[in-house]
Scaffold this motif. Sequence first.
Motif, PDB file in Angstrom:
ATOM      1  N   PHE A   3     -22.793  17.678  -9.817  1.00  0.00           N
ATOM      2  CA  PHE A   3     -21.506  18.352  -9.893  1.00  0.00           C
ATOM      3  C   PHE A   3     -21.501  19.520  -8.907  1.00  0.00           C
ATOM      4  N   GLU A  26     -13.024  16.698  -6.332  1.00  0.00           N
ATOM      5  CA  GLU A  26     -11.912  16.108  -7.077  1.00  0.00           C
ATOM      6  C   GLU A  26     -12.335  15.519  -8.412  1.00  0.00           C
ATOM      7  N   ALA A  27     -13.624  15.412  -8.660  1.00  0.00           N
ATOM      8  CA  ALA A  27     -14.108  14.797  -9.900  1.00  0.00           C
ATOM      9  C   ALA A  27     -13.825  15.706 -11.097  1.00  0.00           C
ATOM     10  N   SER A  28     -13.434  15.099 -12.200  1.00  0.00           N
ATOM     11  CA  SER A  28     -13.173  15.864 -13.420  1.00  0.00           C
ATOM     12  C   SER A  28     -14.425  16.054 -14.254  1.00  0.00           C
ATOM     13  N   SER A  29     -15.503  15.377 -13.862  1.00  0.00           N
ATOM     14  CA  SER A  29     -16.782  15.513 -14.573  1.00  0.00           C
ATOM     15  C   SER A  29     -17.901  15.224 -13.585  1.00  0.00           C
ATOM     16  N   SER A  30     -19.143  15.412 -14.024  1.00  0.00           N
ATOM     17  CA  SER A  30     -20.281  15.151 -13.148  1.00  0.00           C
ATOM     18  C   SER A  30     -20.362  13.661 -12.823  1.00  0.00           C
ATOM     19  N   GLN A  44     -17.022   5.420  -5.385  1.00  0.00           N
ATOM     20  CA  GLN A  44     -15.769   6.123  -5.087  1.00  0.00           C
ATOM     21  C   GLN A  44     -15.600   6.438  -3.605  1.00  0.00           C
ATOM     22  N   CYS A  54     -15.359  14.106  -2.823  1.00  0.00           N
ATOM     23  CA  CYS A  54     -15.447  13.305  -4.041  1.00  0.00           C
ATOM     24  C   CYS A  54     -15.843  14.174  -5.227  1.00  0.00           C
TER      25      CYS A  54
END
Length: 262
Positions: free
Chosen positions: A76, A32-36, A45, A29
């Motif tokens: 992150f 793949e996250a674009s941000s913290s 998620q 998870c």
Amino acid sequence: MLKMRGFSMDPKEGNATPSLKLGFTVLKCLIEASSSLGVSQVATQTGLPKATAFRILRAFHQLGYVEQQTASRKYFLSPQIFGFFHYLTSHFHPTEKASLFIRETARELRCSIYLSMLAGRHSYVVCASGPFGDTTILGSSGPAYATSCGKVLIAQLPESAWADFAPQEGDVAVTSRTNLDPVRYLEEIRQAAQSGVAWNERETSAYFSVAAPVKELCRQSRMAVALLFPYADWVIQDRETLRQQVLKIARELSARLNPGAA
């Protein structure tokens, strides 16, 4: 539930301990996250209880693989996790013995070279070098019935096992050239068993490849090496020359993995 091709992240699947599966779910998870992400976001998620998500995030934070922002308290991925991947790729016996040779040979032949292993119905790249694959390709997978490495490794198995890897109803074509015909698949495996190599003509990517099994002492072949070329280079190559080249490379890799073998 989160998935990646050929590898399940569903905690209800497989035989690993639940805590290990949950840890991989949370880690993927964050990858793949674009941000913290906050604990509640991770829980949402992944479908995990908030308390479970927090406990796993805290464990990864203590290991140094996850960082936490002081102000927002969000999490992150830490660059330190790449230290683990470096340790894996540099100390895993096949890649430790083969990486330098693969790099030099790929440069000499002006192609890319992949060393792959069979796991389930997929083949996974464990070492790669060349203009069409390097560290970013490590761990990538494709259906074994379509990749050159997968097909040539299946061909090393007893013929009674070949059908277990055949395309099945519901399998999705990776490219417009992916073969989903079980009859044609079995013929390709039979040819691979006879010739010692298997071919992938843009079935899983824009590239062509030819692969041969890498022998190991006292065990059935679990690795194969493949040469990859773009179409413009492939069409001017002689197939028999390529077959002999990849067989020679496979023999050299076998010798490096089995020093002192007769």
